[in-house]
Design a protein around this motif. Structure first.
Motif, PDB file in Angstrom:
ATOM      1  N   LEU A  81     -15.202  35.421  14.299  1.00 41.57           N
ATOM      2  CA  LEU A  81     -14.773  35.377  12.893  1.00 41.57           C
ATOM      3  C   LEU A  81     -14.846  33.946  12.354  1.00 41.57           C
ATOM      4  O   LEU A  81     -15.127  33.732  11.172  1.00 41.57           O
ATOM      5  CB  LEU A  81     -13.341  35.896  12.815  1.00 41.57           C
ATOM      6  N   GLY A  82     -14.623  32.976  13.224  1.00 36.43           N
ATOM      7  CA  GLY A  82     -14.677  31.576  12.816  1.00 36.43           C
ATOM      8  C   GLY A  82     -16.071  31.144  12.384  1.00 36.43           C
ATOM      9  O   GLY A  82     -16.233  30.109  11.740  1.00 36.43           O
ATOM     10  N   MET A  83     -17.087  31.930  12.769  1.00 38.34           N
ATOM     11  CA  MET A  83     -18.470  31.576  12.436  1.00 38.34           C
ATOM     12  C   MET A  83     -18.964  32.308  11.191  1.00 38.34           C
ATOM     13  O   MET A  83     -20.015  31.980  10.647  1.00 38.34           O
ATOM     14  CB  MET A  83     -19.388  31.927  13.613  1.00 38.34           C
ATOM     15  N   LEU A  84     -18.196  33.328  10.756  1.00 35.66           N
ATOM     16  CA  LEU A  84     -18.701  34.224   9.710  1.00 35.66           C
ATOM     17  C   LEU A  84     -18.977  33.499   8.396  1.00 35.66           C
ATOM     18  O   LEU A  84     -20.036  33.678   7.780  1.00 35.66           O
ATOM     19  CB  LEU A  84     -17.717  35.377   9.507  1.00 35.66           C
ATOM     20  N   LEU A 129     -22.558  37.158  16.068  1.00 38.91           N
ATOM     21  CA  LEU A 129     -21.948  35.832  16.142  1.00 38.91           C
ATOM     22  C   LEU A 129     -20.825  35.815  17.171  1.00 38.91           C
ATOM     23  O   LEU A 129     -19.894  36.617  17.082  1.00 38.91           O
ATOM     24  CB  LEU A 129     -21.355  35.434  14.779  1.00 38.91           C
ATOM     25  N   ASP A 130     -20.922  34.919  18.127  1.00 34.46           N
ATOM     26  CA  ASP A 130     -19.825  34.680  19.076  1.00 34.46           C
ATOM     27  C   ASP A 130     -19.979  33.260  19.591  1.00 34.46           C
ATOM     28  O   ASP A 130     -21.043  32.915  20.097  1.00 34.46           O
ATOM     29  CB  ASP A 130     -19.871  35.685  20.238  1.00 34.46           C
ATOM     30  N   PRO A 131     -18.939  32.415  19.445  1.00 35.08           N
ATOM     31  CA  PRO A 131     -19.135  31.031  19.870  1.00 35.08           C
ATOM     32  C   PRO A 131     -19.427  30.883  21.358  1.00 35.08           C
ATOM     33  O   PRO A 131     -20.123  29.966  21.758  1.00 35.08           O
ATOM     34  CB  PRO A 131     -17.826  30.334  19.479  1.00 35.08           C
ATOM     35  N   MET A 132     -18.855  31.785  22.204  1.00 35.46           N
ATOM     36  CA  MET A 132     -18.925  31.557  23.644  1.00 35.46           C
ATOM     37  C   MET A 132     -19.686  32.663  24.370  1.00 35.46           C
ATOM     38  O   MET A 132     -19.341  33.846  24.253  1.00 35.46           O
ATOM     39  CB  MET A 132     -17.504  31.487  24.232  1.00 35.46           C
ATOM     40  N   LEU A 133     -20.687  32.272  25.141  1.00 37.06           N
ATOM     41  CA  LEU A 133     -21.393  33.214  26.027  1.00 37.06           C
ATOM     42  C   LEU A 133     -21.083  32.732  27.443  1.00 37.06           C
ATOM     43  O   LEU A 133     -21.692  31.775  27.914  1.00 37.06           O
ATOM     44  CB  LEU A 133     -22.891  33.155  25.716  1.00 37.06           C
ATOM     45  N   ILE A 157     -26.160  34.428  17.880  1.00 37.85           N
ATOM     46  CA  ILE A 157     -25.976  32.992  17.657  1.00 37.85           C
ATOM     47  C   ILE A 157     -24.664  32.576  18.323  1.00 37.85           C
ATOM     48  O   ILE A 157     -23.598  33.125  18.011  1.00 37.85           O
ATOM     49  CB  ILE A 157     -25.978  32.656  16.149  1.00 37.85           C
ATOM     50  N   CYS A 158     -24.774  31.662  19.276  1.00 35.86           N
ATOM     51  CA  CYS A 158     -23.607  31.214  20.044  1.00 35.86           C
ATOM     52  C   CYS A 158     -23.545  29.695  19.972  1.00 35.86           C
ATOM     53  O   CYS A 158     -24.568  29.030  19.825  1.00 35.86           O
ATOM     54  CB  CYS A 158     -23.740  31.626  21.518  1.00 35.86           C
ATOM     55  N   ILE A 159     -22.354  29.157  20.125  1.00 35.69           N
ATOM     56  CA  ILE A 159     -22.225  27.701  20.113  1.00 35.69           C
ATOM     57  C   ILE A 159     -22.487  27.143  21.526  1.00 35.69           C
ATOM     58  O   ILE A 159     -23.243  26.211  21.690  1.00 35.69           O
ATOM     59  CB  ILE A 159     -20.844  27.287  19.567  1.00 35.69           C
ATOM     60  N   LEU A 160     -21.861  27.762  22.536  1.00 34.29           N
ATOM     61  CA  LEU A 160     -22.061  27.323  23.925  1.00 34.29           C
ATOM     62  C   LEU A 160     -22.393  28.509  24.813  1.00 34.29           C
ATOM     63  O   LEU A 160     -21.860  29.605  24.621  1.00 34.29           O
ATOM     64  CB  LEU A 160     -20.778  26.697  24.484  1.00 34.29           C
ATOM     65  N   ALA A 161     -23.236  28.249  25.829  1.00 32.68           N
ATOM     66  CA  ALA A 161     -23.541  29.297  26.808  1.00 32.68           C
ATOM     67  C   ALA A 161     -23.484  28.703  28.205  1.00 32.68           C
ATOM     68  O   ALA A 161     -23.715  27.504  28.401  1.00 32.68           O
ATOM     69  CB  ALA A 161     -24.928  29.876  26.551  1.00 32.68           C
ATOM     70  N   ALA A 162     -23.186  29.561  29.184  1.00 29.93           N
ATOM     71  CA  ALA A 162     -23.285  29.180  30.594  1.00 29.93           C
ATOM     72  C   ALA A 162     -24.609  29.747  31.118  1.00 29.93           C
ATOM     73  O   ALA A 162     -25.007  30.843  30.720  1.00 29.93           O
ATOM     74  CB  ALA A 162     -22.125  29.780  31.387  1.00 29.93           C
ATOM     75  N   PRO A 163     -25.273  29.021  32.023  1.00 34.26           N
ATOM     76  CA  PRO A 163     -26.548  29.521  32.553  1.00 34.26           C
ATOM     77  C   PRO A 163     -26.390  30.905  33.194  1.00 34.26           C
ATOM     78  O   PRO A 163     -27.247  31.785  33.018  1.00 34.26           O
ATOM     79  CB  PRO A 163     -26.947  28.475  33.606  1.00 34.26           C
ATOM     80  N   GLU A 164     -25.262  31.119  33.900  1.00 31.55           N
ATOM     81  CA  GLU A 164     -25.034  32.420  34.562  1.00 31.55           C
ATOM     82  C   GLU A 164     -24.977  33.551  33.540  1.00 31.55           C
ATOM     83  O   GLU A 164     -25.459  34.652  33.776  1.00 31.55           O
ATOM     84  CB  GLU A 164     -23.702  32.406  35.329  1.00 31.55           C
ATOM     85  N   GLY A 165     -24.353  33.258  32.388  1.00 34.27           N
ATOM     86  CA  GLY A 165     -24.214  34.278  31.341  1.00 34.27           C
ATOM     87  C   GLY A 165     -25.553  34.612  30.710  1.00 34.27           C
ATOM     88  O   GLY A 165     -25.841  35.784  30.427  1.00 34.27           O
TER      89      GLY A 165
END
Ligand code: PRP
Ligand code: URA
Length: 210
Positions: A81-84, A129-133, A157-165
């Motif tokens: 929601l923070g990205m909407l 939209l989700d900031p975290m993957l 569209i994500c702000i940060l992702a982990a390689p595993e994700g």
């Protein structure tokens, strides 16, 4: 699956302030919106447009407008929601659907507690939209909701992702055309399923602890 890391100095600068544990919620919220606007620029590169004839004060010409059916933006609650707002500023004609998901902090499995989406998504361009993957469980489940309703064109569209994700989402959605635009891919997940170095719990930093 296509992954685009939007490594731009402005994005990295804003991300650094976002990560800082001393950044208070009001600044964090403003930064998430600003980062969304920058990421949306990359994420909407493939948005469908159609030709339109107009007349300038000097001459007739042909431009483009966002094509019908209108794109669908789907923030994953809460943190999405923070990205909407940042996204609808760039794509004001889009419609908005909602998915509420919460990750069980023990099993790291997501559960869906809210869903408000059109039944038929065939022909709709969808932007999730989700900031975290992190483990990728929430994003995979969200995208599967859209694919089950006929979506064939999905960009997350994500702000940060982990390689595993990223690897997990790719395996889970094998055979589907999905794009992910992300501000940075961090080092790894820790034993609690948090992105390292990450920024902590995005929902809590945006809205406080439930
Ligand atoms: C966070 C985040 C993602 C999910 C990522 O939401 O916003 O939706 O975790 O984790 P995963 O990739 O391992 O599934 P959370 O479940 O904490 O809910 P919230 O947005 O309400 O805080
Ligand atoms: N969810 C978050 O908000 N942060 C993480 O690092 C992982 C999941």
């Amino acid at each position: 699956m296509r992954v685009h890391v939007a490594d731009h100095p402005l994005i990295t600068h804003k991300l650094t302030v976002l990560r800082d544990v001393n950044t208070p919620s009001p600044v964090f919220r403003a930064l998430v919106e600003e980062l969304m606007t920058l990421l949306a620029y990359e994420g909407t590169r493939g948005v469908r447009v159609e030709p339109v004839d107009i007349v300038t004060p000097v001459a007739p010409t042909t431009g483009v407008r966002i094509a019908e059916p209108r794109p669908l933006i789907v923030p994953i609650l809460r943190a999405g929601l923070g990205m909407l707002e940042g996204m609808v500023k760039l794509l004001p004609s889009a419609e908005v659907g909602f998915l509420g998901m919460a990750r069980d902090e023990e099993t790291l499995e997501p559960t869906t507690y809210a869903e408000r989406l059109p039944d038929d998504l065939s022909d709709r361009q969808c932007f999730v939209l989700d900031p975290m993957l992190a483990t990728g469980g929430s994003l995979s489940a969200a995208i599967r909701f859209l694919l089950e309703r006929g979506a064939t064109d999905v960009t997350a569209i994500c702000i940060l992702a982990a390689p595993e994700g990223l690897t997990a989402v790719e395996q889970s959605l094998e055979g589907h055309e999905v794009s992910i635009v992300v501000g940075a891919v961090d080092e790894r997940l820790n034993e609690h399923g948090y992105i390292v170095p990450g920024l902590g719990d995005a929902g809590d930093r945006l809205y406080g602890t439930v």
